[in-house]
Design a protein around this motif. Structure first.
Motif, PDB file in Angstrom:
ATOM      1  N   GLN A 181     -52.530  -5.518 -15.141  1.00 18.93           N
ATOM      2  CA  GLN A 181     -51.612  -4.870 -14.199  1.00 18.93           C
ATOM      3  C   GLN A 181     -51.256  -5.867 -13.091  1.00 18.93           C
ATOM      4  O   GLN A 181     -52.113  -6.649 -12.676  1.00 18.93           O
ATOM      5  N   TYR A 182     -50.034  -5.810 -12.607  1.00 19.62           N
ATOM      6  CA  TYR A 182     -49.615  -6.669 -11.493  1.00 19.62           C
ATOM      7  C   TYR A 182     -48.868  -5.828 -10.462  1.00 19.62           C
ATOM      8  O   TYR A 182     -48.245  -4.833 -10.812  1.00 19.62           O
ATOM      9  N   THR A 183     -48.922  -6.277  -9.213  1.00 16.70           N
ATOM     10  CA  THR A 183     -48.068  -5.665  -8.193  1.00 16.70           C
ATOM     11  C   THR A 183     -47.444  -6.789  -7.365  1.00 16.70           C
ATOM     12  O   THR A 183     -47.623  -7.964  -7.675  1.00 16.70           O
ATOM     13  N   ARG A 184     -46.702  -6.443  -6.319  1.00 17.65           N
ATOM     14  CA  ARG A 184     -46.075  -7.482  -5.519  1.00 17.65           C
ATOM     15  C   ARG A 184     -47.117  -8.306  -4.760  1.00 17.65           C
ATOM     16  O   ARG A 184     -48.180  -7.767  -4.450  1.00 17.65           O
ATOM     17  N   PRO A 185     -46.882  -9.573  -4.435  1.00 19.07           N
ATOM     18  CA  PRO A 185     -45.645 -10.323  -4.659  1.00 19.07           C
ATOM     19  C   PRO A 185     -45.507 -10.831  -6.109  1.00 19.07           C
ATOM     20  O   PRO A 185     -46.490 -10.963  -6.808  1.00 19.07           O
ATOM     21  N   ILE A 193     -45.969 -13.478 -12.156  1.00 17.36           N
ATOM     22  CA  ILE A 193     -46.302 -12.398 -13.084  1.00 17.36           C
ATOM     23  C   ILE A 193     -45.553 -12.668 -14.401  1.00 17.36           C
ATOM     24  O   ILE A 193     -44.561 -13.401 -14.409  1.00 17.36           O
ATOM     25  N   PRO A 194     -46.012 -12.121 -15.517  1.00 19.44           N
ATOM     26  CA  PRO A 194     -45.307 -12.352 -16.792  1.00 19.44           C
ATOM     27  C   PRO A 194     -43.857 -11.870 -16.704  1.00 19.44           C
ATOM     28  O   PRO A 194     -43.601 -10.760 -16.203  1.00 19.44           O
ATOM     29  N   SER A 195     -42.910 -12.717 -17.167  1.00 17.40           N
ATOM     30  CA  SER A 195     -41.486 -12.418 -16.969  1.00 17.40           C
ATOM     31  C   SER A 195     -41.061 -11.124 -17.677  1.00 17.40           C
ATOM     32  O   SER A 195     -40.146 -10.442 -17.230  1.00 17.40           O
ATOM     33  N   VAL A 196     -41.759 -10.748 -18.752  1.00 11.32           N
ATOM     34  CA  VAL A 196     -41.360  -9.545 -19.494  1.00 11.32           C
ATOM     35  C   VAL A 196     -41.387  -8.304 -18.587  1.00 11.32           C
ATOM     36  O   VAL A 196     -40.590  -7.377 -18.751  1.00 11.32           O
ATOM     37  N   LEU A 197     -42.265  -8.327 -17.587  1.00  9.40           N
ATOM     38  CA  LEU A 197     -42.386  -7.149 -16.714  1.00  9.40           C
ATOM     39  C   LEU A 197     -41.172  -6.975 -15.805  1.00  9.40           C
ATOM     40  O   LEU A 197     -40.986  -5.922 -15.200  1.00  9.40           O
TER      41      LEU A 197
END
Ligand code: ADE
Length: 246
Positions: A181-185, A193-197
């Motif tokens: 899982q990723y959030t900002r920034p 973060i992985p570009s697909v997201l």
């Protein structure tokens, strides 16, 4: 759901059940947790709840009388008889997400926290209907194990989590560990973060998430992967990814 907990150290639950999701579940009236001090059901002036083991050996054993009497007092307040009575013990069946899901379907649970070197076997035989261990290690307190079980169960009760989808995405809910899982920034210390997201393509994102979940499970918990349902393509893909990690 109502949860009654019989224990020797009731104060241990005060802070644990007064935070975050459990606190909100209590405030919303979804769960009512009642803590009972086993010592309140002893009859000597020192409130002795344990005694030496028959046959000798180290440590003390939790006596049966206060546990049975506590249970009888609880049952008198209720009119249902089909309530799971769960003893927390390292001798129990191993707790997992599936058991949490099953327990979340009940409207009432009773947990007994074992202590010291153990609990009189007659509690296992004639009172408990289920015995749960939270892992292959020995805790000094069944209270900690009860907290783990309550937390895992309560978050699965409808209405407890903000979004009904949250629990579905958890690690173990579908047999895999959860995807990253990723959030900002978007970029932190040079790590993007992985570009697909950011693609906005929901199908591609779902596909990436599934692959990541499978890959993580293959690396960290290959035992879980053996039980999972995977397509032939996915199996091929895992072998390739594990042989050629990026
Ligand atoms: N009491 C002590 N150790 C325990 C464990 N691993 N699980 C449940 N209860 C316990």
């Amino acid at each position: 759901m109502r949860i009654d907990i019989l224990c020797l150290f009731p104060e241990m639950f005060v802070s644990a059940f007064d935070q975050s999701i459990i606190k909100r579940a209590k405030e919303k009236g979804i769960v009512d947790i009642v803590i009972h001090d086993i010592r309140d059901y002893t009859h000597d002036k020192h409130h002795t709840a344990d005694d030496y083991p028959y046959g000798g050996g180290p440590g003390m054993v939790l006596k049966p009388e206060p546990v049975f009497e506590a249970m009888e007092a609880i049952k008198q307040q209720l009119n249902t008889s089909e309530i799971p009575i769960i003893l927390l013990t390292p001798k129990g069946r191993l707790f997992n997400q599936q058991i949490a899901k099953e327990l979340a379907l009940y409207s009432h649970l009773i947990l007994i926290c074992g202590h010291y070197e153990g609990i009189d076997e007659r509690v296992h035989e004639h009172l408990a209907t289920d015995e749960i261990s939270i892992g292959d290690y020995v805790l000094s307190s069944g209270e900690l194990a009860a907290m783990v079980v309550v937390d895992a169960v309560v978050r699965l009760i409808p209405g407890v989590l903000g979004s009904p989808m949250s629990a579905n995405n958890d690690s173990h809910s579908d047999g895999f560990l959860e995807y990253p899982q990723y959030t900002r920034p978007r970029v932190y210390r040079g790590w993007s973060i992985p570009s697909v997201l950011l693609s906005g393509n929901h199908r591609e994102i779902a596909c990436w998430q599934r692959h990541q979940a499978i890959l993580r499970t293959a690396k960290q918990r290959p035992d879980l992967l053996k039980k999972a349902t995977l397509s032939d393509k996915e199996k091929e893909w895992i072998s390739e990814s594990l042989l050629n990690p990026k």
